[in-house]
Design a protein around this motif. Sequence first.
Motif, PDB file in Angstrom:
ATOM      1  N   GLY A  50     -14.834  -4.526  -7.758  1.00 27.58           N
ATOM      2  CA  GLY A  50     -16.178  -4.212  -7.191  1.00 27.58           C
ATOM      3  C   GLY A  50     -17.885  -4.577  -7.815  1.00 27.58           C
ATOM      4  O   GLY A  50     -18.678  -5.204  -7.502  1.00 27.58           O
ATOM      5  N   THR A  51     -16.999  -4.570  -8.458  1.00 28.60           N
ATOM      6  CA  THR A  51     -17.950  -4.984 -10.169  1.00 28.60           C
ATOM      7  C   THR A  51     -17.973  -6.412 -10.647  1.00 28.60           C
ATOM      8  O   THR A  51     -18.468  -7.120 -11.824  1.00 28.60           O
ATOM      9  N   GLY A  52     -16.566  -7.040 -10.201  1.00 30.04           N
ATOM     10  CA  GLY A  52     -16.471  -8.145 -10.905  1.00 30.04           C
ATOM     11  C   GLY A  52     -15.278  -7.772 -12.252  1.00 30.04           C
ATOM     12  O   GLY A  52     -14.670  -8.632 -12.866  1.00 30.04           O
ATOM     13  N   ALA A  53     -15.196  -6.578 -12.508  1.00 27.02           N
ATOM     14  CA  ALA A  53     -13.912  -6.494 -13.696  1.00 27.02           C
ATOM     15  C   ALA A  53     -12.426  -7.025 -13.392  1.00 27.02           C
ATOM     16  O   ALA A  53     -12.071  -6.516 -12.194  1.00 27.02           O
ATOM     17  N   ASP A  54     -12.064  -7.146 -14.222  1.00 27.04           N
ATOM     18  CA  ASP A  54      -9.985  -6.771 -14.169  1.00 27.04           C
ATOM     19  C   ASP A  54     -10.050  -5.310 -14.617  1.00 27.04           C
ATOM     20  O   ASP A  54     -10.134  -4.946 -15.857  1.00 27.04           O
ATOM     21  N   PRO A  55      -9.393  -4.339 -13.855  1.00 27.00           N
ATOM     22  CA  PRO A  55      -8.470  -2.457 -14.068  1.00 27.00           C
ATOM     23  C   PRO A  55      -7.720  -3.398 -14.562  1.00 27.00           C
ATOM     24  O   PRO A  55      -7.804  -2.430 -16.079  1.00 27.00           O
ATOM     25  N   VAL A  56      -6.976  -3.778 -14.766  1.00 28.01           N
ATOM     26  CA  VAL A  56      -6.150  -4.064 -16.065  1.00 28.01           C
ATOM     27  C   VAL A  56      -6.394  -4.033 -17.068  1.00 28.01           C
ATOM     28  O   VAL A  56      -6.181  -3.299 -18.436  1.00 28.01           O
TER      29      VAL A  56
END
Length: 346
Positions: A30-36
């Motif tokens: 949702g914040t545009g970050a890469d969770p991996v």
Amino acid sequence: MDERVWGALRSPLTFSVLAGVVVGALFLVGTGADPVAAYTAVLTGSLGPDGIGATLTTATSVLGMALALAVPLRAGLINLGGDGQLVLGGITAAVTGLYVPLPGPLAVALALLAGMAAGAGYAVLAALCETRLGVPLLVSSLLLSYPAVSLASYLARYPLKEPGSSLPQTRALPDGVALASFGGSTVTVGLVLVVLAAAAYWFTDRRTALGYEIRMTGLNSRFSAYAGVERRGLTLKLMSVSGAVAGLVGAVEVLSFPYRFVDGSLTGPGYTWTGLTAALLAAAAPLGTVVASFFFAVLQVGGLAMERTTEVPRELTQVLQAVVIVFLAARLRLPRRRSGRRKEVV
């Protein structure tokens, strides 16, 4: 699949941790970050060669406070005075190390014992407020933390303050009055002491009559009283052990780098509340408390690495902790599905 492995995978703890990871990933997306990339940074930053030392150092204090709070929690008693007992143990160890004219190893041993005694005595005072004066332990332990923290702050800022320093800290401990460390890391013998405390807790919980009384009291206090368990005496015993472990953690912190008592250094990181969260997550079970404490230590240290490498704020790890607890509470309220065929109601 082995029944034990399947049971572990279906446990509320495993479900809650996995749910927390999934929700955290959704926050990141949702914040545009890469969770991996974010989760990889957490793991490599906390368990990699450059971070494992900091993780073990953090785990020493987190696990110590989790054990301190899990001991009474196993019997249904909530000790919220961890900060006061922790700080009182730390300042007592500092005074002992500064003024006791003994060789280094003896001074260290005496400082550890003095810190444990201070924490135990203060915890017993909270227990006496409940057993003698009728003040609930939840209230007495919490309120007694404030004068203890204030007293330690006064001592560090005035009578014991290091001359010429602008920081509210005591003088450095004499040479040799310090816990031995492993190699050049910040991990000290304090980790061994805390692990021994965890082993003693497991043995008492699983192999002694006292452990059975504690578990029985936590499950049903009225039944345990009917069976002959003396509630007041048990409260005093458990609170004394709880305070002793908290005081030990404070003493270990002071006898480790920077080898002095610094005002706010024991309460600032939130060891007490993280330890309480770990104890609640594991339902105060010995092995579960160890695993939960290490899990939260990984989140704390890995969160800093994640912020440095991916610019994702480390507050996300606090969100993960909260989500895990929420899912655990919700999961425990859901009825388990019974295996086999259900009986038909005629």
